[in-house]
Design an enzyme around this catalytic site. Structure first.
Site, mmCIF file in Angstrom:
data_model
loop_
_atom_site.group_PDB
_atom_site.id
_atom_site.type_symbol
_atom_site.label_atom_id
_atom_site.label_comp_id
_atom_site.label_asym_id
_atom_site.label_seq_id
_atom_site.Cartn_x
_atom_site.Cartn_y
_atom_site.Cartn_z
ATOM 1 N N ARG A 273 124.930 -45.055 107.908
ATOM 2 C CA ARG A 273 126.212 -45.277 107.240
ATOM 3 C C ARG A 273 127.396 -44.972 108.152
ATOM 4 N NH1 ARG A 273 125.658 -43.157 100.955
ATOM 5 N NH2 ARG A 273 123.877 -44.445 100.403
ATOM 6 N N ASN B 295 120.406 -47.352 109.511
ATOM 7 C CA ASN B 295 120.226 -47.445 108.073
ATOM 8 C C ASN B 295 121.571 -47.642 107.380
ATOM 9 O OD1 ASN B 295 118.679 -46.920 105.454
ATOM 10 N ND2 ASN B 295 120.251 -45.340 105.341
ATOM 11 N N GLU B 296 121.663 -48.689 106.574
ATOM 12 C CA GLU B 296 122.832 -48.936 105.724
ATOM 13 C C GLU B 296 124.132 -48.913 106.524
ATOM 14 O OE1 GLU B 296 122.698 -46.259 102.392
ATOM 15 O OE2 GLU B 296 120.852 -47.133 101.612
ATOM 16 N N ASP B 297 124.105 -49.541 107.690
ATOM 17 C CA ASP B 297 125.309 -49.528 108.521
ATOM 18 C C ASP B 297 126.295 -50.626 108.153
ATOM 19 O OD1 ASP B 297 124.879 -47.229 110.210
ATOM 20 O OD2 ASP B 297 123.166 -48.313 111.007
#
Length: 832
Positions: free
Chosen positions: A393, A429-431
């Site tokens: 993130r 992850n979830e960037d």
């Protein structure tokens, strides 16, 4: 021999960020900390567990660390230690983020005359500055990879050295992972610290590369070594290499004299004609022993490795050693009640064994490099791994941010290269998440992913790369996982298969990481799917925006459902039966094996806990554990749903569902001693694979017993519960009573239970009141555990809530809830 340029590309000697004046070894130092300790011709190591003191807060500087008797009170601790072990799930205030100081004295007794003295840190959150006396000898940024500080010169001046370490987990925009991540960024020396002695020349890193062109073919093995020779000694070295199989039988032996080398050197290569292949069902491990001997003494490196062949078929399944293997996975955070990230070794082993017993053959390590012990367990147990760089993130920050992201990929691969369990290197992850930065810059994010992808393949051509949930970058890595949360954040769980089939066509190699549902342990429902009548279907099943919040947006189960174990079991059951029918599916990983802390979820039934685990934060199994076991495990098992459901409810004579989770062929149910029939398992007969019965209960006590058979093996399970037919009105009054007491180490451990009743004294079995436990007197609440029975603020489960306390004298405990009169209980008044 590798050139200096090629060597630097591998990253095995990449300097730590902000390294000061001593060199930090940054490589795979497994052998430094676990080499031979029985003789002077091997690496000597000592785990620094005792004699430490801790101080939370800032100091004037390292001088004050050793002259602070008047200004600070230090706490005696043992290592590993996390300074968020208690406060990470405090319901009333955010967890501490700041400085934490550690100090101790270390006795030096290096057995090598010209040897090196090293401090080996297996992990420190989130930055660490290391001091000998008042001298800064090294600084490391990153909470999850290992690092080593060479203190030889300072250690030579004294046999007893003052060691201090400053850990800092303060918010930092230039450090990964992002503080917006859905997990706590813990602080402290939460993995082992080791004192290590090595000769003047030793091995910094060993990589054992295995190449298997196809299943059934010979395996080509090469051994690469990186020398640690800080004084640039030119004395010749004798290098001996022996490889043995799991039984200790020698497969290969070589010995030669060579001059010291720089960069990476291939020490030997050989062929194993008929290799025993590593797999989840047969995790065969070889061991490579490398002895480097010189005038300063001998160093022995011991590295395990495995041989296996992997393949992701385009738009098709995953194959291991030539055969299709459905990856049956889960996720893991390094987190545990009472310890946070500083889990003792035995608890790590216990947790990993629980996964294996559930039938897991795959795990995604979220969202960072994890303990060497976790990886060793995966090697030993046969669990394939997706290990991930902690770019979570974060969007894309400045050059410092980018350098750290590259550095953590290098160190992760360097340090964990030899583990045969590792299948995938996760790059992020979830960037695509809205971040601290002004915008989600898709072009910059793609560029960094492309760079990391190329770097990962340069460092390790034998493994695949992957990311999760960044749709505009889905074409970059070898394997991609989209966001699919059918039945939780969006849609219904019956939409799962359609979403899988749609997403499969969008990438060459598809995997489904992260799916599931939160469940408040001990909360159960007679009508768990009632919420689905409110849910809009056909508009997608992904998680969007702030879907995790309890307010706003369209109806979704995560916001409007009952968070019961019953609903979670139904969702898991549907997903698992669906996955069994799809021959093209590579596999999936359920989110998550164990509940964990997060600063983002203060409104959850257990505040600041992500409750999607199949076990609680103290490893208490939820009912859903057995749903997975019924689909994934081989050993015969049977489990009646409802072991933590003491009171069921309904009308007199009403038919109620009894569900049995089992991998057996058939099962017979007995209700109050009478058989109600035999059912045969059919995985596609939802729910419970056909092992369900509709039967009435009697008012009051009921007994259920099931006998299941698989082949010639019989297994049994039994539960008892009350059946309530009285109807209840709104919650009106609380009651508090003692339900258990025992003496441990001179203290009384007392467990109490709060209940909520209506105005007529009928227990409100669907009540979800948020209750607060308080205590006065000679005792302490056992709270901030992040569990359903270990939080002083917690939502009730079916009109009940429990907590325990340690009592050393006269103590009174209270329970309160908004709109209901507070009540108190004094255990001393009822003590027998």
């Amino acid at each position: 021999m590798y050139s200096r340029r090629q060597f630097l590309k591998t990253g095995t000697t990449a300097a730590a960020i902000s390294i000061l004046p001593c060199n930090l070894l940054h490589a795979s130092i497994a052998t430094l900390a676990s080499g031979s300790t029985g003789s002077l011709d091997g690496a000597q190591s000592q785990r620094l567990s005792n004699g430490w003191e801790y101080l939370e807060g800032t100091m004037g500087g390292p001088w004050e660390v050793w002259h602070s008797k008047e200004t600070a009170v230090w706490q005696s601790i043992t290592m590993p230690h996390c300074f968020n072990a208690y406060d990470a799930c405090d319901p009333d205030r955010p967890y501490y983020q700041g400085n934490g100081w550690y100090r101790t004295h270390v006795s030096i007794a290096n057995p090598y005359k010209t040897g090196r003295t090293l401090l080996h840190f297996e992990g420190a959150g989130q930055t660490a500055a290391v001091y000998i006396g008042e001298k800064l000898v090294g600084k490391h940024v990153g909470g999850y990879d290992e690092f080593v500080v060479d203190i030889t010169d300072l250690a030579a001046t004294s046999s007893d050295i003052p060691l201090a370490v400053l850990c800092d987990n303060s918010r930092d925009l230039n450090r990964i992972p992002s503080d917006l991540s859905d997990f706590s960024l813990y602080g402290g020396l939460y993995r082992h610290v080791n004192l290590v002695y090595v000769p003047a020349v030793s091995l910094e890193t060993v990589h054992v590369r295995s190449e298997l062109a196809a299943p059934g073919s010979p395996a080509k093995i090469s051994v690469l070594g990186w020398l640690y020779n800080p004084t640039d000694s030119n004395d010749p070295l004798e290098v001996t290499i022996e490889v043995v199989d799991a039984k200790g039988t020698s497969l290969y032996h070589s010995q030669e004299k060579i001059a010291p080398w720089k960069d990476a050197k291939e020490l030997t290569n050989f062929t194993v004609k008929t290799p025993e292949l590593w797999s989840p069902s047969s995790p065969h491990l070889y061991q490579c022993n490398i002895t480097v001997g010189g005038q300063g003494g001998s160093y022995v490196a011991k590295e395990t490795f495995g041989i296996r062949h992997t393949e992701f078929v385009e738009h098709g399944p995953f194959k291991l050693n030539g055969e299709r293997l459905l990856l049956r996975g889960t996720h893991r955070h390094e987190d545990h009640a009472g310890y946070a990230a500083a889990m003792p070794d035995d608890l790590i082993d216990q947790e990993m064994q629980l996964m294996k017993d559930m039938g897991v053959n795959f795990i995604r390590l979220a969202h960072y490099q994890q303990s060497r012990r976790v990886l060793s367990n995966c090697d030993r147990l046969g669990i394939l791994v997706w290990e991930e760089v902690p770019w979570c993130r974060g969007g894309v920050g400045n050059d410092v941010f980018k350098d750290m992201t590259r550095d953590k990929l290098r160190t992760m691969i360097a340090q964990h290269y030899n583990h045969p369990s590792i299948l995938l290197w996760g790059l992020g992850n979830e960037d695509d998440w809205p971040t601290e930065y002004p915008e989600v810059n898709q072009q910059e994010i793609r560029a960094l992913f492309q760079e990391l992808n190329s770097l990962a393949h340069e460092l390790d051509p034998s493994r695949f790369t992957t990311i999760r949930r960044c749709d505009f970058a889905r074409d970059i890595t070898d394997v991609y996982s989209p966001s699919i949360w059918a039945g939780w954040y969006r849609g219904e769980y019956t939409e799962y298969q359609k979403t899988l089939e749609t997403e499969r066509e969008r990438v060459n190699h598809f995997f489904h990481a992260e799916w599931g549902a939160d469940s408040h342990a001990r909360r159960h429902s007679e009508d768990p799917d009632k919420v689905l009548a409110k849910i809009t279907t056909g508009t997608g099943t992904d998680e969007r925006g702030m879907d995790y919040l309890m307010t706003g947006g369209q109806s979704r189960v995560s916001k409007d459902g009952d968070w019961s174990e019953t609903y979670a079991c139904n969702l898991f059951d549907w997903y698992l039966k669906t996955q069994e029918t799809l021959p093209w599916l590579t596999g999936s990983a359920q989110w998550i094996f164990k509940d964990f802390t997060t600063p983002l979820r203060i409104e959850n039934p257990v505040p600041r806990i992500n409750q999607k685990g199949v076990i609680e934060r103290d490893m208490t199994k939820k009912e859903s554990y057995f749903v997975f076991q019924s689909y994934w495990s081989d050993a015969p098992m049977v489990h009646l749903y409802g072991h933590s459901w003491p009171i069921r409810w309904g009308d007199e004579g009403e038919l109620k569902m009894v569900k049995v989770y089992s991998n057996c062929d058939s099962a017979e149910l007995f209700v109050n001693g009478k058989s109600v029939g035999v059912k045969h398992r059919n995985s596609q007969d939802f729910p419970a694979a056909g092992l369900r019965w509709m039967t009435p209960f009697v008012h009051g006590k009921n007994n259920l017993k099931v006998i299941a058979t698989k082949g010639k093996v019989t297994v049994k399970d039994e539960i008892e519960f009350d059946y309530q037919t009285e109807k209840w009105g709104p919650p009106a009054k609380l009651a508090l009573s003692e339900i258990g007491r025992k003496t441990i180490d001179g203290k009384e451990l007392i467990t109490v239970e709060g209940r909520v009743y209506d105005a007529n004294g009928v227990l409100c079995l669907n009540a979800r009141n948020l209750v607060h436990f308080s205590l006065a007197g000679d005792g302490t609440l056992i709270d901030n555990c992040g569990t359903s029975t270990g939080s002083r603020v917690v939502q009730m489960y079916n009109g009940r809530a429990q907590i325990s306390l340690n009592s050393t004298g006269n103590v009174t405990i209270g329970i309160s809830s908004q709109g209901v009169e507070t009540v108190f209980y004094n255990p001393n008044m009822t003590k027998k």
